[in-house]
Scaffold this motif. Structure first.
Motif, PDB file in Angstrom:
ATOM      1  N   UNK A 116       0.849  -1.196   0.000  1.00 19.00           N
ATOM      2  CA  UNK A 116       0.000   0.000   0.000  1.00 19.00           C
ATOM      3  C   UNK A 116       0.883   1.243   0.000  1.00 19.00           C
ATOM      4  N   UNK A 117       1.441   1.613  -1.144  1.00 21.50           N
ATOM      5  CA  UNK A 117       2.406   2.725  -1.206  1.00 21.50           C
ATOM      6  C   UNK A 117       1.849   4.062  -0.721  1.00 21.50           C
ATOM      7  N   UNK A 118       0.547   4.247  -0.738  1.00 17.80           N
ATOM      8  CA  UNK A 118      -0.024   5.535  -0.357  1.00 17.80           C
ATOM      9  C   UNK A 118       0.178   5.869   1.119  1.00 17.80           C
ATOM     10  N   UNK A 119       0.567   4.892   1.924  1.00 23.92           N
ATOM     11  CA  UNK A 119       0.797   5.167   3.351  1.00 23.92           C
ATOM     12  C   UNK A 119       2.277   5.414   3.637  1.00 23.92           C
ATOM     13  N   UNK A 120       3.096   5.472   2.597  1.00 20.66           N
ATOM     14  CA  UNK A 120       4.540   5.658   2.774  1.00 20.66           C
ATOM     15  C   UNK A 120       4.954   7.096   2.483  1.00 20.66           C
ATOM     16  N   UNK A 121       6.213   7.377   2.761  1.00 21.34           N
ATOM     17  CA  UNK A 121       6.788   8.704   2.535  1.00 21.34           C
ATOM     18  C   UNK A 121       6.755   9.064   1.047  1.00 21.34           C
ATOM     19  N   UNK A 122       6.383  10.294   0.758  1.00 18.45           N
ATOM     20  CA  UNK A 122       6.348  10.816  -0.609  1.00 18.45           C
ATOM     21  C   UNK A 122       7.373  11.941  -0.723  1.00 18.45           C
ATOM     22  N   UNK A 123       8.338  11.809  -1.625  1.00 20.99           N
ATOM     23  CA  UNK A 123       9.420  12.788  -1.688  1.00 20.99           C
ATOM     24  C   UNK A 123       9.004  14.070  -2.405  1.00 20.99           C
ATOM     25  N   UNK A 124       9.934  14.997  -2.515  1.00 24.63           N
ATOM     26  CA  UNK A 124       9.626  16.319  -3.071  1.00 24.63           C
ATOM     27  C   UNK A 124       9.304  16.271  -4.563  1.00 24.63           C
ATOM     28  N   UNK A 125       9.599  15.162  -5.232  1.00 23.34           N
ATOM     29  CA  UNK A 125       9.265  15.003  -6.645  1.00 23.34           C
ATOM     30  C   UNK A 125       7.931  14.273  -6.837  1.00 23.34           C
ATOM     31  N   UNK A 126       7.320  13.870  -5.726  1.00 23.27           N
ATOM     32  CA  UNK A 126       6.061  13.137  -5.797  1.00 23.27           C
ATOM     33  C   UNK A 126       6.222  11.636  -5.832  1.00 23.27           C
ATOM     34  N   UNK A 127       7.449  11.144  -5.715  1.00 27.80           N
ATOM     35  CA  UNK A 127       7.698   9.714  -5.778  1.00 27.80           C
ATOM     36  C   UNK A 127       7.467   9.006  -4.455  1.00 27.80           C
ATOM     37  N   UNK A 128       7.242   7.710  -4.533  1.00 23.78           N
ATOM     38  CA  UNK A 128       7.057   6.858  -3.348  1.00 23.78           C
ATOM     39  C   UNK A 128       8.191   5.840  -3.288  1.00 23.78           C
ATOM     40  N   UNK A 129       9.395   6.355  -3.300  1.00 25.61           N
ATOM     41  CA  UNK A 129      10.562   5.489  -3.330  1.00 25.61           C
ATOM     42  C   UNK A 129      11.071   5.070  -1.965  1.00 25.61           C
ATOM     43  N   UNK A 130      10.210   5.101  -0.945  1.00 26.84           N
ATOM     44  CA  UNK A 130      10.603   4.729   0.413  1.00 26.84           C
ATOM     45  C   UNK A 130       9.600   3.719   0.972  1.00 26.84           C
ATOM     46  N   UNK A 131       9.469   2.562   0.338  1.00 26.17           N
ATOM     47  CA  UNK A 131       8.389   1.653   0.722  1.00 26.17           C
ATOM     48  C   UNK A 131       8.496   1.102   2.138  1.00 26.17           C
ATOM     49  N   UNK A 132       9.677   1.127   2.731  1.00 25.25           N
ATOM     50  CA  UNK A 132       9.811   0.628   4.106  1.00 25.25           C
ATOM     51  C   UNK A 132       9.473   1.679   5.141  1.00 25.25           C
ATOM     52  N   UNK A 133       9.252   2.930   4.711  1.00 27.15           N
ATOM     53  CA  UNK A 133       9.009   4.036   5.643  1.00 27.15           C
ATOM     54  C   UNK A 133       7.542   4.446   5.617  1.00 27.15           C
ATOM     55  N   UNK A 134       6.787   3.997   6.611  1.00 23.88           N
ATOM     56  CA  UNK A 134       5.402   4.422   6.748  1.00 23.88           C
ATOM     57  C   UNK A 134       5.389   5.846   7.297  1.00 23.88           C
ATOM     58  N   UNK A 135       4.502   6.675   6.770  1.00 27.96           N
ATOM     59  CA  UNK A 135       4.481   8.083   7.169  1.00 27.96           C
ATOM     60  C   UNK A 135       3.679   8.268   8.458  1.00 27.96           C
ATOM     61  N   UNK A 136       4.292   8.838   9.489  1.00 29.31           N
ATOM     62  CA  UNK A 136       3.573   9.010  10.765  1.00 29.31           C
ATOM     63  C   UNK A 136       2.470  10.048  10.738  1.00 29.31           C
ATOM     64  N   UNK A 137       2.374  10.824   9.656  1.00 27.23           N
ATOM     65  CA  UNK A 137       1.277  11.789   9.537  1.00 27.23           C
ATOM     66  C   UNK A 137       0.022  11.162   8.955  1.00 27.23           C
TER      67      UNK A 137
END
Length: 405
Positions: A116-137
């Motif tokens: 579920x990439x939508x729950x992960x960190x999204x970088x300044x370019x709009x990418x979801x290249x951090x699949x192991x990092x769930x976003x705490x927000x």
């Protein structure tokens, strides 16, 4: 001085719960901290049955249906969880009069992120290249964290030790990391900031120009990726202000509200289940894990880079863990002292030490670090981790504790 040995469920399976606890008790240690929820890993385990242990990502218990019903995220369940290995360990520790702490990795979860990439960190370019990092927000991530914390607390543990209950670092986004671009520390920091809709909204609500910050990060990182020289030196607020501007720094600092509020919710949930939270800040791992030679900035002073506001958390969390991954006892003392000054004098402060490589080469060095941690304000020393260390290295623990007045 209190002390604990970190261990894994696989250690207990390989050697037997009685044998492991008797050995730990023989070290003069009356507490164990078990990985109840952990990430995937391939570990060399010197006294394990296979000598190399593959750890799948997930929890070693059956998630309580009432806690996860209707939630978007549910933790992967490890093979053998239905056998109740943690309940067996709890019973065995109680029989021996030992404390048991439940160690849980919260927001570092590659399995959930890939699904579920939508729950992960999204970088300044709009990418979801951090699949192991769930976003705490993300609201669904926050619900998951609270449910996971309650689940571990319900195991009857004396405390829930929370790892990765904050933003992740740039280099922790996947199992394998490769980059042949010369990104400097500040470029990596900017690249690792999350600009998902939830983070942007929270920052905007705090008066931060979130879109300006995102555009500046994209401009700077994009320039380096296109061949501009990377920034040199450690990440500090002053250096970052000069490099990226005040809006980026304000955005980075705003992340502390996200982490502080989440940790507060998790701590309250754990307390409601009759346990208490130990917050394990990952900054020391990021600085000293590789070689035990952390750069000059103290971990407590750099914790803001992961969204951790230690002063604010000192009013909310009863216990803290410091990953004191350093060869030099003086550095251990400096790090512990900085945490003590940040969280106040009335909170438990546990120094997590590695008895072996790359930090520790002798019993005398381990004893010196224990003494340094205690003198700087630590209330306990924890040793990580049982299954990763040869018996000869583990044997340093009782000798080093014996050298500590």
């Amino acid at each position: 001085m209190d002390a604990s040995v970190y261990l894994y469920v696989e250690d207990v399976r390989d050697e037997g719960v009685g044998r492991v606890l008797d050995r730990v008790g023989g070290y003069g240690v009356r507490e164990v901290t078990v990985a109840a929820a952990y990430h995937a890993a391939r570990d060399v385990t010197p006294h394990g049955l296979s000598r190399v242990t593959l750890r799948a990502e997930g929890v070693h218990f059956v998630p309580p249906p009432d806690l996860f019903k209707g939630l978007r995220l549910t933790p992967p369940v490890r093979e053998g969880a239905a056998d109740g290995p943690l309940a067996v360990l709890r019973e065995a520790t109680l029989d021996r009069g030992m404390a048991l702490h439940g160690w849980a990795v919260f927001l570092h979860n590659l399995t959930l992120g890939l699904a579920d990439p939508e729950v992960t960190v999204q970088d300044c370019f709009g990418g979801r290249g951090f699949p192991a990092s769930l976003c705490p927000a993300h609201p669904d991530v926050r619900l998951y964290a609270v449910a996971l914390a309650r689940s571990v607390a319900r195991l009857g543990v004396d405390s829930v030790v929370a790892e990765s209950l904050h933003f992740g670092a740039f280099g922790q986004g996947h199992g394998h990391e490769r980059s042949v671009v010369a990104l400097g520390p500040m470029d990596e920091f900017l690249f690792g900031l999350c600009f998902c809709a939830w983070c942007m909204r929270r920052a905007t609500d705090l008066g931060v120009k979130a879109e300006v910050a995102r555009e500046e990060c994209a401009r700077i990182v994009g320039g380096v990726l296109d061949g501009d020289p990377p920034a040199q030196g450690e990440v500090t607020r002053a250096a970052l202000t000069a490099y990226a501007g005040p809006d980026v720094v304000a955005y980075a600092r705003a992340r502390s509200e996200t982490v502080t509020s989440l940790v507060s919710e998790v701590s309250a949930a754990v307390a409601a289940e009759g346990s208490r939270l130990t917050f394990l800040d990952g900054t020391g791992h990021r600085k000293g894990y590789r070689d035990g030679l952390p750069p000059a900035g103290l971990a407590a002073h750099d914790a803001w880079q992961l969204g951790v506001d230690l002063v604010a958390l000192g009013d909310l969390v009863p216990s803290f863990g410091v990953l004191a991954y350093a060869r030099d006892p003086a550095r251990v003392a400096d790090d512990i002292g900085a945490y003590r000054r940040s969280i106040g004098t009335d909170r438990d402060l546990r120094a997590v030490l590695r008895p072996g490589l790359p930090d520790t080469d002798s019993t005398d060095r381990l004893a010196a670090k224990i003494r340094a941690a205690k003198a700087a304000g630590a209330t306990a020393t924890d040793f990580i981790a049982y299954g990763l260390l040869p018996y000869s290295t583990l044997a340093r623990i009782p000798k080093a504790l014996g050298h500590t007045p």
